[in-house]
Design a protein around this motif. Structure first.
Motif, PDB file in Angstrom:
ATOM      1  N   ASP A   1       0.849  -1.188   0.000  1.00 58.11           N
ATOM      2  CA  ASP A   1       0.000   0.000   0.000  1.00 58.11           C
ATOM      3  C   ASP A   1       0.890   1.245   0.000  1.00 58.11           C
ATOM      4  O   ASP A   1       2.104   1.147   0.203  1.00 58.11           O
ATOM      5  N   PRO A   2       0.304   2.427  -0.239  1.00 57.87           N
ATOM      6  CA  PRO A   2       1.122   3.654  -0.284  1.00 57.87           C
ATOM      7  C   PRO A   2       1.885   3.914   1.007  1.00 57.87           C
ATOM      8  O   PRO A   2       3.030   4.376   0.979  1.00 57.87           O
ATOM      9  N   GLU A   3       1.262   3.614   2.130  1.00 58.57           N
ATOM     10  CA  GLU A   3       1.916   3.864   3.417  1.00 58.57           C
ATOM     11  C   GLU A   3       3.182   3.021   3.566  1.00 58.57           C
ATOM     12  O   GLU A   3       4.229   3.522   4.002  1.00 58.57           O
ATOM     13  N   SER A   4       3.084   1.732   3.221  1.00 56.54           N
ATOM     14  CA  SER A   4       4.267   0.874   3.359  1.00 56.54           C
ATOM     15  C   SER A   4       5.336   1.234   2.335  1.00 56.54           C
ATOM     16  O   SER A   4       6.537   1.104   2.597  1.00 56.54           O
ATOM     17  N   THR A   5       4.913   1.716   1.164  1.00 53.74           N
ATOM     18  CA  THR A   5       5.887   2.172   0.170  1.00 53.74           C
ATOM     19  C   THR A   5       6.648   3.382   0.694  1.00 53.74           C
ATOM     20  O   THR A   5       7.880   3.457   0.609  1.00 53.74           O
ATOM     21  N   ALA A   6       5.915   4.346   1.261  1.00 57.17           N
ATOM     22  CA  ALA A   6       6.555   5.542   1.808  1.00 57.17           C
ATOM     23  C   ALA A   6       7.480   5.175   2.965  1.00 57.17           C
ATOM     24  O   ALA A   6       8.602   5.712   3.079  1.00 57.17           O
TER      25      ALA A   6
ATOM     26  N   ALA B   1       7.132  10.574  -1.424  1.00 53.99           N
ATOM     27  CA  ALA B   1       5.886  10.848  -2.137  1.00 53.99           C
ATOM     28  C   ALA B   1       5.525   9.649  -2.996  1.00 53.99           C
ATOM     29  O   ALA B   1       6.348   9.156  -3.767  1.00 53.99           O
ATOM     30  N   VAL B   2       4.286   9.187  -2.866  1.00 51.42           N
ATOM     31  CA  VAL B   2       3.802   8.050  -3.641  1.00 51.42           C
ATOM     32  C   VAL B   2       2.621   8.521  -4.482  1.00 51.42           C
ATOM     33  O   VAL B   2       1.577   8.911  -3.943  1.00 51.42           O
ATOM     34  N   SER B   3       2.791   8.544  -5.800  1.00 52.37           N
ATOM     35  CA  SER B   3       1.706   8.957  -6.691  1.00 52.37           C
ATOM     36  C   SER B   3       0.863   7.739  -7.039  1.00 52.37           C
ATOM     37  O   SER B   3       1.382   6.639  -7.235  1.00 52.37           O
ATOM     38  N   MET B   4      -0.458   7.952  -7.121  1.00 54.19           N
ATOM     39  CA  MET B   4      -1.388   6.842  -7.334  1.00 54.19           C
ATOM     40  C   MET B   4      -2.338   7.099  -8.490  1.00 54.19           C
ATOM     41  O   MET B   4      -3.473   6.621  -8.492  1.00 54.19           O
TER      42      MET B   4
ATOM     43  N   TYR C   1      -0.014  10.176  -1.951  1.00 58.70           N
ATOM     44  CA  TYR C   1       0.244  10.071  -0.517  1.00 58.70           C
ATOM     45  C   TYR C   1       1.673  10.540  -0.275  1.00 58.70           C
ATOM     46  O   TYR C   1       2.610  10.074  -0.931  1.00 58.70           O
ATOM     47  N   VAL C   2       1.847  11.490   0.648  1.00 64.74           N
ATOM     48  CA  VAL C   2       3.165  12.020   0.963  1.00 64.74           C
ATOM     49  C   VAL C   2       3.375  11.907   2.466  1.00 64.74           C
ATOM     50  O   VAL C   2       2.502  12.273   3.259  1.00 64.74           O
TER      51      VAL C   2
ATOM     52  N   GLY D   1       6.971  12.561  11.227  1.00 60.40           N
ATOM     53  CA  GLY D   1       5.930  13.166  12.051  1.00 60.40           C
ATOM     54  C   GLY D   1       4.707  13.640  11.302  1.00 60.40           C
ATOM     55  O   GLY D   1       3.823  14.272  11.898  1.00 60.40           O
ATOM     56  N   GLY D   2       4.605  13.368  10.007  1.00 59.28           N
ATOM     57  CA  GLY D   2       3.431  13.835   9.278  1.00 59.28           C
ATOM     58  C   GLY D   2       3.147  13.051   8.025  1.00 59.28           C
ATOM     59  O   GLY D   2       3.987  12.310   7.514  1.00 59.28           O
ATOM     60  N   GLU D   3       1.943  13.208   7.505  1.00 60.24           N
ATOM     61  CA  GLU D   3       1.527  12.565   6.264  1.00 60.24           C
ATOM     62  C   GLU D   3       0.334  13.310   5.700  1.00 60.24           C
ATOM     63  O   GLU D   3      -0.369  14.023   6.424  1.00 60.24           O
ATOM     64  N   ILE D   4       0.103  13.162   4.409  1.00 59.63           N
ATOM     65  CA  ILE D   4      -1.069  13.749   3.777  1.00 59.63           C
ATOM     66  C   ILE D   4      -1.474  12.878   2.597  1.00 59.63           C
ATOM     67  O   ILE D   4      -0.624  12.380   1.859  1.00 59.63           O
ATOM     68  N   ARG D   5      -2.762  12.652   2.461  1.00 61.00           N
ATOM     69  CA  ARG D   5      -3.304  11.918   1.322  1.00 61.00           C
ATOM     70  C   ARG D   5      -4.214  12.879   0.551  1.00 61.00           C
ATOM     71  O   ARG D   5      -5.114  13.497   1.142  1.00 61.00           O
ATOM     72  N   LEU D   6      -3.970  13.005  -0.727  1.00 56.51           N
ATOM     73  CA  LEU D   6      -4.717  13.958  -1.543  1.00 56.51           C
ATOM     74  C   LEU D   6      -5.396  13.252  -2.711  1.00 56.51           C
ATOM     75  O   LEU D   6      -4.793  12.377  -3.344  1.00 56.51           O
TER      76      LEU D   6
END
Length: 337
Positions: A209-214, A226-229, A235-236, A240-245
């Motif tokens: 998943d994007p989280e495990s890739t990051a 940064a993981v583009s989907m 997902y970046v 201490g932080g993350e954001i899903r757009l």
């Protein structure tokens, strides 16, 4: 090649190729349309169109295709001081366009001029005043010397205090996942900002998943991953932080080059000292506008377009950061000519 009058803030290394594109299955197509592209150039142009000076480091063949590319480059506004000629033919690829932005690509780049770029060439790149070195996995894949050059420029960038960005850009028609993972692990400890497509992460790193890739990327050394989907957004993550757009594209007419557009937007956010969340939103807008049009390079948006879309989305932080850019580089369509 002649240098520009402005010191580039971003230097991007990689191959630029001739693109031959068919609107029908290649086995049946009677006409191929000529254009050009390359991830390194796409990123440099995306950055330039947002108002930040950039340069491309590459090599073209001493052939008519090389002449064509050099003539085209001169109209893009990107600094060409590190464009060399010779060493082999200009590489090319053929695109079979499908419906709703889908495409497939075949590469013809073995022993190309760009594949002869070496570590010694990287010693000639002046990093005085350069704030970011942008690298990619394709440059690692095309030859041993290009892979060595990629690492050397990363080393020099880090030593010079520049941000080092690396886009995995895995291409299964060039090499396999384990080879790409080995090459990535070679350079990631030198990298500050790492980018990867979700499908690429699955193939190369075996992530689910994007989280495990990051997480996989961050554990190797970078401070931002940064993981583009594609149509699922991006997902970046950072310490201490993350954001899903979500994607902000209203339609998808040309998916090719969307990742490069995202990388260019993220680079500008970093170059302008923004936090990763703002940089991620900027990158999302740039990528969204790009995929609404066909063409990996010609459809890259200009700053004014990005500002307008960000304003529509209510992303005031993106609008503000673009307003802070020196207005000398292009802000609207046509300013490159």
């Amino acid at each position: 090649m002649a240098a520009g009058n402005t010191t580039p803030r971003l230097v991007s290394l990689g191959e630029v190729m001739i693109e031959l594109s068919a609107q029908a299955p290649l086995a049946e197509a009677a006409v191929l349309e000529r254009s050009y592209s390359g991830d390194a150039l796409n990123v440099a142009v995306a950055v330039h169109r947002l108002g930040v000076p950039s340069a491309i480091v590459t090599r073209l063949g001493h052939d008519p295709f090389g002449d064509y590319l050099l003539a085209q480059f001169r109209g893009l506004g990107v600094d060409l001081r590190y464009v060399q000629r010779g060493g082999g033919p200009t590489g090319l690829y053929v695109v079979e366009q499908g419906g709703q932005g889908a495409y497939d690509i075949w590469y013809y780049r073995r022993h190309s001029a760009a594949s002869t770029v070496s570590r010694a060439d990287m010693e000639q790149v002046d990093l005085q005043g350069v704030d970011m070195v942008h690298l990619n996995g394709i440059a690692q894949a095309i030859s041993t010397s290009s892979r060595q050059a990629t690492r050397r420029l990363a080393e020099r960038g880090r030593a010079a205090g520049a941000t080092v960005a690396f886009d995995l850009n895995f291409r299964e028609r060039i090499w396999d996942g384990p080879a790409a993972a080995e090459a990535a692990d070679e350079i990631l400890p030198l990298v500050d900002v790492a980018l990867c497509g979700f499908d690429e992460g699955q193939t190369v790193f075996g992530t689910a998943d994007p989280e495990s890739t990051a997480t996989r990327l961050l554990e190797a050394g970078p401070r931002v991953a940064a993981v583009s989907m594609a149509e699922a957004g991006a997902y970046v993550a950072w310490g201490g932080g993350e954001i899903r757009l979500p994607t902000v594209a209203r339609t998808v007419q040309g998916a090719q080059g969307g990742g490069d557009a995202f990388a260019g937007g993220l680079a500008v956010g970093e170059l302008l000292g923004q936090n990763p969340a703002t940089s991620a939103r900027l990158a999302t807008v740039v990528a969204g506008l790009k995929v609404e049009r066909v063409g990996p390079l010609v459809s890259l948006p200009f700053r004014a377009e990005v500002q307008a879309r960000a304003a529509e989305l209510g992303w005031d932080d993106v609008v503000a950061v673009l307003e802070s850019v020196d207005p000398t580089p292009p802000a609207s369509q046509g300013a490159d000519s």
